[in-house]
Each structure stands twice: as C-alpha cells, then as structure tokens.
Design a protein around this motif. Structure first.
Motif, PDB file in Angstrom:
ATOM      1  N   ILE A  70       0.835  -1.195   0.000  1.00 32.31           N
ATOM      2  CA  ILE A  70       0.000   0.000   0.000  1.00 32.31           C
ATOM      3  C   ILE A  70       0.869   1.244   0.000  1.00 32.31           C
ATOM      4  N   ALA A  71       0.281   2.323  -0.497  1.00 29.92           N
ATOM      5  CA  ALA A  71       0.885   3.646  -0.409  1.00 29.92           C
ATOM      6  C   ALA A  71       0.191   4.380   0.735  1.00 29.92           C
ATOM      7  N   VAL A  72       0.985   5.128   1.494  1.00 30.49           N
ATOM      8  CA  VAL A  72       0.477   5.812   2.678  1.00 30.49           C
ATOM      9  C   VAL A  72       1.065   7.220   2.751  1.00 30.49           C
ATOM     10  N   ASP A  73       0.512   8.007   3.642  1.00 24.03           N
ATOM     11  CA  ASP A  73       1.126   9.271   4.036  1.00 24.03           C
ATOM     12  C   ASP A  73       2.065   8.900   5.180  1.00 24.03           C
ATOM     13  N   PRO A  74       3.394   8.995   4.970  1.00 27.80           N
ATOM     14  CA  PRO A  74       4.325   8.538   6.007  1.00 27.80           C
ATOM     15  C   PRO A  74       4.281   9.345   7.302  1.00 27.80           C
ATOM     16  N   SER A  75       3.606  10.495   7.300  1.00 26.62           N
ATOM     17  CA  SER A  75       3.448  11.224   8.562  1.00 26.62           C
ATOM     18  C   SER A  75       2.309  10.633   9.395  1.00 26.62           C
ATOM     19  N   VAL A  76       1.516   9.742   8.777  1.00 27.47           N
ATOM     20  CA  VAL A  76       0.401   9.093   9.470  1.00 27.47           C
ATOM     21  C   VAL A  76       0.722   7.624   9.749  1.00 27.47           C
ATOM     22  N   ILE A  77       1.204   6.906   8.739  1.00 28.16           N
ATOM     23  CA  ILE A  77       1.629   5.510   8.873  1.00 28.16           C
ATOM     24  C   ILE A  77       3.071   5.442   8.380  1.00 28.16           C
ATOM     25  N   ALA A  78       3.968   5.010   9.220  1.00 24.30           N
ATOM     26  CA  ALA A  78       5.386   4.957   8.851  1.00 24.30           C
ATOM     27  C   ALA A  78       5.631   3.941   7.738  1.00 24.30           C
ATOM     28  N   LEU A  79       6.501   4.302   6.803  1.00 24.95           N
ATOM     29  CA  LEU A  79       6.891   3.353   5.765  1.00 24.95           C
ATOM     30  C   LEU A  79       7.479   2.117   6.420  1.00 24.95           C
ATOM     31  N   GLY A  80       7.131   0.958   5.896  1.00 23.97           N
ATOM     32  CA  GLY A  80       7.581  -0.310   6.470  1.00 23.97           C
ATOM     33  C   GLY A  80       6.616  -0.902   7.475  1.00 23.97           C
ATOM     34  N   SER A  81       5.626  -0.122   7.900  1.00 21.65           N
ATOM     35  CA  SER A  81       4.651  -0.622   8.866  1.00 21.65           C
ATOM     36  C   SER A  81       3.784  -1.703   8.236  1.00 21.65           C
ATOM     37  N   VAL A  82       3.417  -2.683   9.056  1.00 27.33           N
ATOM     38  CA  VAL A  82       2.474  -3.708   8.630  1.00 27.33           C
ATOM     39  C   VAL A  82       1.117  -3.320   9.203  1.00 27.33           C
ATOM     40  N   VAL A  83       0.098  -3.327   8.341  1.00 22.92           N
ATOM     41  CA  VAL A  83      -1.242  -2.949   8.761  1.00 22.92           C
ATOM     42  C   VAL A  83      -2.227  -4.038   8.381  1.00 22.92           C
ATOM     43  N   GLU A  84      -3.364  -4.014   9.041  1.00 26.63           N
ATOM     44  CA  GLU A  84      -4.490  -4.861   8.654  1.00 26.63           C
ATOM     45  C   GLU A  84      -5.554  -3.925   8.104  1.00 26.63           C
ATOM     46  N   VAL A  85      -6.110  -4.293   6.959  1.00 25.44           N
ATOM     47  CA  VAL A  85      -7.137  -3.487   6.302  1.00 25.44           C
ATOM     48  C   VAL A  85      -8.427  -4.296   6.275  1.00 25.44           C
ATOM     49  N   ARG A  86      -9.521  -3.680   6.751  1.00 25.69           N
ATOM     50  CA  ARG A  86     -10.840  -4.313   6.696  1.00 25.69           C
ATOM     51  C   ARG A  86     -11.694  -3.507   5.720  1.00 25.69           C
ATOM     52  N   GLN A  87     -12.075  -4.162   4.630  1.00 27.57           N
ATOM     53  CA  GLN A  87     -12.866  -3.514   3.595  1.00 27.57           C
ATOM     54  C   GLN A  87     -14.328  -3.414   4.014  1.00 27.57           C
ATOM     55  N   ALA A  88     -15.079  -2.643   3.251  1.00 22.22           N
ATOM     56  CA  ALA A  88     -16.496  -2.419   3.554  1.00 22.22           C
ATOM     57  C   ALA A  88     -17.282  -3.714   3.599  1.00 22.22           C
ATOM     58  N   ASP A  89     -16.890  -4.723   2.793  1.00 18.68           N
ATOM     59  CA  ASP A  89     -17.618  -5.999   2.785  1.00 18.68           C
ATOM     60  C   ASP A  89     -17.186  -6.939   3.916  1.00 18.68           C
ATOM     61  N   GLY A  90     -16.275  -6.491   4.781  1.00 14.85           N
ATOM     62  CA  GLY A  90     -15.834  -7.282   5.925  1.00 14.85           C
ATOM     63  C   GLY A  90     -14.576  -8.098   5.692  1.00 14.85           C
ATOM     64  N   THR A  91     -14.137  -8.223   4.445  1.00 13.75           N
ATOM     65  CA  THR A  91     -12.908  -8.986   4.196  1.00 13.75           C
ATOM     66  C   THR A  91     -11.702  -8.187   4.683  1.00 13.75           C
ATOM     67  N   THR A  92     -10.697  -8.920   5.143  1.00 10.23           N
ATOM     68  CA  THR A  92      -9.492  -8.268   5.645  1.00 10.23           C
ATOM     69  C   THR A  92      -8.263  -8.811   4.926  1.00 10.23           C
ATOM     70  N   PHE A  93      -7.227  -8.007   4.926  1.00  8.74           N
ATOM     71  CA  PHE A  93      -5.930  -8.447   4.420  1.00  8.74           C
ATOM     72  C   PHE A  93      -4.842  -7.671   5.135  1.00  8.74           C
ATOM     73  N   GLU A  94      -3.661  -8.272   5.188  1.00 11.76           N
ATOM     74  CA  GLU A  94      -2.504  -7.583   5.738  1.00 11.76           C
ATOM     75  C   GLU A  94      -1.750  -6.918   4.607  1.00 11.76           C
ATOM     76  N   ALA A  95      -1.188  -5.763   4.899  1.00 12.61           N
ATOM     77  CA  ALA A  95      -0.445  -5.010   3.899  1.00 12.61           C
ATOM     78  C   ALA A  95       0.767  -4.373   4.556  1.00 12.61           C
ATOM     79  N   VAL A  96       1.729  -4.037   3.723  1.00 15.73           N
ATOM     80  CA  VAL A  96       2.921  -3.351   4.214  1.00 15.73           C
ATOM     81  C   VAL A  96       3.028  -2.013   3.485  1.00 15.73           C
ATOM     82  N   ALA A  97       3.298  -0.960   4.248  1.00 14.79           N
ATOM     83  CA  ALA A  97       3.403   0.394   3.704  1.00 14.79           C
ATOM     84  C   ALA A  97       4.765   0.544   3.028  1.00 14.79           C
TER      85      ALA A  97
END
Length: 133
Positions: A70-97
């Motif tokens: 994923i692309a992020v604003d590094p002032s909000v989520i640091a580059l290299g961070s691992v995040v979990e994303v939950r979409q509107a339909d409830g599915t989730t995935f892990e991503a790295v910034a």
C-alpha cells in the motif's frame, strides 16, 4: 574543562527498551481507524517507474513478504509498517506500507493492484485500518 571530564565519566542514563534495540515496546495492534482507500497499478503510460518510495520494484508483483503493498502518508503511517485493512464488505488483508503518493495525504491509503480493471473494481471505499507493527 573539568566539567567536560565529569560529564564523560557520568554513568549513562537507563534507556527505554525501544531506544536500546530500535523495536517498538508496544507490539499490540493499534485501534481501528477509518481511512479512504483507492487502488493503483505499477503499469501506467507515463510518469511512474514501478519502483516504490522504499525502492521496491513492483512491476511484476502486488505483494512484499507475503503481504499486499500500500501507499500511505508517512506522517500518518510509517513506511515499512504492517497494517491490517478491513474492507467495507468485511474482508481483511494484511499489507505493508512501501509507497507514497502525491494524493495520499492524511487518512488515505492506496492499494497496489495488478491491473487497471482491478483498480476500477476496487474503486474508492471507506476501510478500517490498524497498524500491527
């Protein structure tokens, strides 16, 4: 000069664990926060190289270390961070910034997808994001 010698001989202060080994003391995921998500591809006619802000070549993949990119604003989520994303339909995935973008400011993320059709299908949606580490 005597003051300098005294400072040099003074015992160093104890440092927090995070300062000693550069690891986060709190490895518990952060709370879920609402972000606006869109999608992008590494394939574009002009203006992109397929190389992320962290130097990762994504011309042939949408994953890094088994996680979505994923692309992020590094002032909000640091580059290299691992995040979990939950979409509107409830599915989730892990991503790295691993990337940034000119339009990605504040609570926005851009999910790397394989092609333009996938980007159109993903659209723009409200998602929940939490930083795992």
């Amino acid at each position: 000069m005597a003051a300098l010698k005294a400072e040099a001989k003074a015992k160093p202060k104890a440092r927090a664990k995070s300062e000693v080994n550069n690891e986060s003391v709190n490895e518990t995921p952060t709370a879920w926060q609402t972000y606006q998500a869109s999608a992008y591809t590494a394939q574009c006619p002009e203006g992109c190289s397929g190389i992320t802000a962290t130097g990762l070549d994504v011309t042939g993949t949408i994953y890094h270390a088994g996680k979505r990119i994923i692309a992020v604003d590094p002032s909000v989520i640091a580059l290299g961070s691992v995040v979990e994303v939950r979409q509107a339909d409830g599915t989730t995935f892990e991503a790295v910034a691993q990337d940034t973008g000119g339009a990605i400011k504040g609570a926005k993320i851009d999910v790397l997808v394989a092609n333009e059709a996938d980007a159109v299908q993903f659209g723009r949606q409200s998602v929940q994001v939490r930083v795992i580490n």
